[in-house]
Design a protein around this motif. Structure first.
Motif, PDB file in Angstrom:
ATOM      1  N   HIS A 131       0.831  -1.143  -0.169  1.00 32.33           N
ATOM      2  CA  HIS A 131      -0.068   0.053   0.074  1.00 32.33           C
ATOM      3  C   HIS A 131       0.902   1.362  -0.001  1.00 32.33           C
ATOM      4  O   HIS A 131       0.445   2.214  -0.710  1.00 32.33           O
ATOM      5  CB  HIS A 131      -1.109  -0.073   1.384  1.00 32.33           C
ATOM      6  N   PHE A 132       1.858   1.296   0.942  1.00 31.00           N
ATOM      7  CA  PHE A 132       2.780   2.252   1.043  1.00 31.00           C
ATOM      8  C   PHE A 132       3.520   2.651  -0.520  1.00 31.00           C
ATOM      9  O   PHE A 132       3.475   3.701  -0.916  1.00 31.00           O
ATOM     10  CB  PHE A 132       3.937   2.083   1.738  1.00 31.00           C
ATOM     11  N   ILE A 133       3.837   1.463  -1.037  1.00 34.25           N
ATOM     12  CA  ILE A 133       4.533   1.880  -2.373  1.00 34.25           C
ATOM     13  C   ILE A 133       3.559   2.307  -3.669  1.00 34.25           C
ATOM     14  O   ILE A 133       4.041   3.127  -4.297  1.00 34.25           O
ATOM     15  CB  ILE A 133       5.066   0.398  -2.973  1.00 34.25           C
ATOM     16  N   ASN A 134       2.108   1.838  -3.343  1.00 35.37           N
ATOM     17  CA  ASN A 134       1.192   2.349  -4.424  1.00 35.37           C
ATOM     18  C   ASN A 134       1.100   3.934  -4.002  1.00 35.37           C
ATOM     19  O   ASN A 134       1.006   4.519  -5.080  1.00 35.37           O
ATOM     20  CB  ASN A 134      -0.201   1.550  -4.218  1.00 35.37           C
ATOM     21  N   LEU A 135       0.974   4.158  -3.072  1.00 36.15           N
ATOM     22  CA  LEU A 135       0.749   5.412  -2.471  1.00 36.15           C
ATOM     23  C   LEU A 135       1.933   6.411  -2.814  1.00 36.15           C
ATOM     24  O   LEU A 135       1.816   7.668  -3.386  1.00 36.15           O
ATOM     25  CB  LEU A 135       0.457   5.864  -0.795  1.00 36.15           C
ATOM     26  N   TYR A 136       3.155   6.106  -2.574  1.00 40.30           N
ATOM     27  CA  TYR A 136       4.218   6.685  -3.382  1.00 40.30           C
ATOM     28  C   TYR A 136       4.378   6.800  -4.488  1.00 40.30           C
ATOM     29  O   TYR A 136       4.709   8.112  -4.971  1.00 40.30           O
ATOM     30  CB  TYR A 136       5.617   5.912  -2.796  1.00 40.30           C
ATOM     31  N   ARG A 137       3.857   6.029  -5.167  1.00 36.77           N
ATOM     32  CA  ARG A 137       4.027   5.972  -6.901  1.00 36.77           C
ATOM     33  C   ARG A 137       2.925   6.876  -7.074  1.00 36.77           C
ATOM     34  O   ARG A 137       3.306   7.920  -8.320  1.00 36.77           O
ATOM     35  CB  ARG A 137       4.019   4.690  -7.456  1.00 36.77           C
ATOM     36  N   GLU A 138       1.919   6.845  -6.668  1.00 36.77           N
ATOM     37  CA  GLU A 138       0.629   7.899  -7.034  1.00 36.77           C
ATOM     38  C   GLU A 138       0.901   9.341  -6.439  1.00 36.77           C
ATOM     39  O   GLU A 138       0.769  10.170  -7.374  1.00 36.77           O
ATOM     40  CB  GLU A 138      -0.442   7.335  -6.220  1.00 36.77           C
ATOM     41  N   ALA A 139       1.612   9.609  -5.411  1.00 38.31           N
ATOM     42  CA  ALA A 139       2.179  10.714  -5.178  1.00 38.31           C
ATOM     43  C   ALA A 139       3.139  11.336  -6.040  1.00 38.31           C
ATOM     44  O   ALA A 139       3.253  12.489  -6.511  1.00 38.31           O
ATOM     45  CB  ALA A 139       2.756  10.790  -3.746  1.00 38.31           C
ATOM     46  N   VAL A 140       4.286  10.579  -6.523  1.00 40.65           N
ATOM     47  CA  VAL A 140       5.119  10.985  -7.398  1.00 40.65           C
ATOM     48  C   VAL A 140       4.717  11.338  -8.753  1.00 40.65           C
ATOM     49  O   VAL A 140       4.855  12.151  -9.218  1.00 40.65           O
ATOM     50  CB  VAL A 140       6.323   9.887  -7.639  1.00 40.65           C
ATOM     51  N   ALA A 141       3.570  10.264  -9.248  1.00 41.28           N
ATOM     52  CA  ALA A 141       3.096  10.485 -10.575  1.00 41.28           C
ATOM     53  C   ALA A 141       2.215  12.031 -10.580  1.00 41.28           C
ATOM     54  O   ALA A 141       2.175  12.455 -11.646  1.00 41.28           O
ATOM     55  CB  ALA A 141       2.105   9.327 -11.008  1.00 41.28           C
ATOM     56  N   THR A 142       1.583  12.260  -9.494  1.00 42.37           N
ATOM     57  CA  THR A 142       0.441  13.379  -9.579  1.00 42.37           C
ATOM     58  C   THR A 142       1.487  14.633  -9.097  1.00 42.37           C
ATOM     59  O   THR A 142       0.954  15.470  -9.097  1.00 42.37           O
ATOM     60  CB  THR A 142      -0.480  13.209  -8.723  1.00 42.37           C
ATOM     61  N   GLY A 143       2.520  14.481  -8.574  1.00 43.94           N
ATOM     62  CA  GLY A 143       3.358  15.543  -8.280  1.00 43.94           C
ATOM     63  C   GLY A 143       2.921  16.269  -6.857  1.00 43.94           C
ATOM     64  O   GLY A 143       3.201  17.344  -6.456  1.00 43.94           O
ATOM     65  N   SER A 144       2.174  15.222  -5.980  1.00 44.72           N
ATOM     66  CA  SER A 144       1.553  15.773  -4.837  1.00 44.72           C
ATOM     67  C   SER A 144       2.880  15.737  -3.735  1.00 44.72           C
ATOM     68  O   SER A 144       3.623  14.694  -3.558  1.00 44.72           O
ATOM     69  CB  SER A 144       0.292  14.660  -4.341  1.00 44.72           C
ATOM     70  N   PRO A 145       2.876  16.753  -2.733  1.00 44.32           N
ATOM     71  CA  PRO A 145       3.851  16.863  -1.771  1.00 44.32           C
ATOM     72  C   PRO A 145       3.325  15.764  -0.778  1.00 44.32           C
ATOM     73  O   PRO A 145       2.390  15.556  -0.552  1.00 44.32           O
ATOM     74  CB  PRO A 145       3.570  18.097  -1.302  1.00 44.32           C
ATOM     75  N   PHE A 146       4.461  15.033  -0.081  1.00 43.14           N
ATOM     76  CA  PHE A 146       4.222  14.047   0.599  1.00 43.14           C
ATOM     77  C   PHE A 146       5.548  13.631   1.583  1.00 43.14           C
ATOM     78  O   PHE A 146       6.737  14.322   1.212  1.00 43.14           O
ATOM     79  CB  PHE A 146       3.974  12.646   0.023  1.00 43.14           C
ATOM     80  N   THR A 147       5.426  13.222   2.614  1.00 45.90           N
ATOM     81  CA  THR A 147       6.572  12.500   3.535  1.00 45.90           C
ATOM     82  C   THR A 147       6.354  11.070   3.508  1.00 45.90           C
ATOM     83  O   THR A 147       5.312  10.604   3.657  1.00 45.90           O
ATOM     84  CB  THR A 147       6.741  13.253   4.904  1.00 45.90           C
ATOM     85  N   ALA A 148       7.530  10.530   3.827  1.00 44.07           N
ATOM     86  CA  ALA A 148       7.712   8.796   3.981  1.00 44.07           C
ATOM     87  C   ALA A 148       6.749   8.719   5.378  1.00 44.07           C
ATOM     88  O   ALA A 148       6.066   7.756   5.224  1.00 44.07           O
ATOM     89  CB  ALA A 148       8.970   8.397   3.966  1.00 44.07           C
ATOM     90  N   GLN A 149       6.833   9.466   6.235  1.00 46.52           N
ATOM     91  CA  GLN A 149       6.185   9.147   7.548  1.00 46.52           C
ATOM     92  C   GLN A 149       4.721   9.251   7.115  1.00 46.52           C
ATOM     93  O   GLN A 149       3.968   8.695   7.955  1.00 46.52           O
ATOM     94  CB  GLN A 149       6.775  10.160   8.524  1.00 46.52           C
ATOM     95  N   GLN A 150       4.131  10.390   6.612  1.00 45.23           N
ATOM     96  CA  GLN A 150       2.860  10.484   6.219  1.00 45.23           C
ATOM     97  C   GLN A 150       2.129   9.119   5.428  1.00 45.23           C
ATOM     98  O   GLN A 150       0.947   8.795   5.699  1.00 45.23           O
ATOM     99  CB  GLN A 150       2.455  11.864   5.540  1.00 45.23           C
ATOM    100  N   LEU A 151       3.096   8.866   4.390  1.00 49.39           N
ATOM    101  CA  LEU A 151       2.662   7.738   3.847  1.00 49.39           C
ATOM    102  C   LEU A 151       2.496   6.446   4.551  1.00 49.39           C
ATOM    103  O   LEU A 151       1.759   5.496   4.242  1.00 49.39           O
ATOM    104  CB  LEU A 151       3.556   7.384   2.401  1.00 49.39           C
TER     105      LEU A 151
END
Length: 184
Positions: A131-151
């Motif tokens: 799930h984390f990997i999917n969230l990470y890839r989605e955030a990178v693809a959309t250019g959304s700001p994120f932190t690893a801790q939040q994901l």
């Protein structure tokens, strides 16, 4: 019991005492028989405190729980009640809560995991890391700001250090190193 005590204290030996004791014994016997007959109907209507109520997942009643679910069906039940509903995202999900959600008991669920060559924790961690990997890839693809801790928190981990350790065990590298080269 208080009634028996009261009859014993306030009556003397005699026919009234014997009659009262027989009536009390009969009432007690009938009550116990009734209680044994209705005992299987009693169940707790509250969810365990550490498992939040999720209305999207139909609650299992005790009568719905079948501890002898064949292990072949457990995979399908896990897919339906854990993966499809993303139950694994709940913080502090226990083996007992998962077993209850899919309609079996802890022993059968543990035996299923043993047959698969994994543990409950490894199973849940695998789902959460995916799930984390999917969230990470989605955030990178959309250019959304994120932190690893939040994901990690959004993936069901309450503690980032627990997530980091589980991630390193599964992926063979730290979260930061993987994020610089997510080649999986």
């Amino acid at each position: 019991m208080m009634l028996v005590f009261a009859v014993y204290v306030f009556t003397s030996e005699g026919p009234v005492y014997q009659f009262a004791m027989q009536v009390i014994i009969l009432v007690l016997v009938f009550y116990l028989l009734w209680r044994v007959e209705t005992l299987s109907d009693l169940s707790f209507s509250q969810q365990p405190e550490s498992l939040p109520v999720d209305l999207s997942i139909p609650a299992k009643r005790e009568s719905d729980v079948n501890p002898k679910v064949p292990t072949a069906n457990i995979r399908l039940l896990l897919q339906k009640y854990c993966i499809d509903t993303q139950l694994y995202l709940q913080h502090d999900l226990t083996l007992s809560q998962l077993a209850h959600a899919i309609g079996t008991n802890c022993t059968y669920l543990t035996n299923y995991f043993i047959q698969q060559g994994i543990t409950y924790n490894a199973y849940i961690n695998d789902l959460r890391i995916n799930h984390f990997i999917n969230l990470y890839r989605e955030a990178v693809a959309t250019g959304s700001p994120f932190t690893a801790q939040q994901l990690a928190n959004d993936s069901g981990y309450r503690s980032y250090s627990t997530f980091s350790l589980a991630f390193k065990q599964r992926m063979g590298q730290s979260v930061t190193a993987w994020m610089h080269n997510p080649a999986e």
